[in-house]
Design an enzyme around this catalytic site. Structure first.
Site, PDB file in Angstrom:
ATOM      1  CE  LYS A 227      -3.849  -2.180   2.376  1.00 38.56           C
ATOM      2  NZ  LYS A 227      -4.495  -2.163   3.655  1.00 38.56           N
TER       3      LYS A 227
ATOM      4  CG  HIS B   2       0.956  -9.238  17.620  1.00 38.08           C
ATOM      5  ND1 HIS B   2       2.364  -8.774  17.878  1.00 38.08           N
ATOM      6  CD2 HIS B   2       0.714 -10.029  16.660  1.00 38.08           C
ATOM      7  CE1 HIS B   2       2.899  -9.385  16.585  1.00 38.08           C
ATOM      8  NE2 HIS B   2       2.146 -10.105  16.093  1.00 38.08           N
TER       9      HIS B   2
END
Length: 121
Positions: free
Chosen positions: A62, A106
């Site tokens: 991206k 995470h």
């Protein structure tokens, strides 16, 4: 100069489902070096590891403005760790003038990867 930024988030349950349905998924996404690291981890950590690497590779694509497959493949990007534990990403498609800043985080249920591409002046 910053030339691109990208971010991606991956849910662990979706990653586990793909791993079960497509056994070759791991070899399509990870480089041999990444697979070596992953194989030494517990089952839960393997999912987290794969999700984090997947997220960084998507974020890098991206940031490059192309998406995975257009000009960068999964294995063109390798994400390992520095001795400090920080992720270090390299892309075989980039020349030495591009520096990749990568971060992985995470939660209990997902991993997020962020990439900033910097070009030397």
């Amino acid at each position: 100069m910053i030339v691109g930024t990208g971010i991606d988030i991956v849910e662990f349950n979706r990653m586990e489902a793909v791993m079960e349905r497509q056994p070759r998924f791991i070899t399509r996404i990870l480089t041999p070096g990444e697979r070596d690291v992953m194989e030494a981890l517990s089952s839960r950590r393997q999912t987290e590891f794969l999700a984090g690497r997947f997220a960084v590779k998507e974020a890098l694509a991206k940031a490059n403005g192309s998406g995975v497959g257009a000009s960068i493949s999964w294995k063109d990007v390798e994400v390992l760790n520095a001795k400090s534990g920080a992720p270090v990403a390299v892309c075989s498609r980039f020349d030495d003038s591009i520096h990749i800043h990568a971060s992985i985080s995470h939660s209990r249920s997902s991993a997020v990867g962020q990439v900033i591409l910097e070009k030397a002046d």
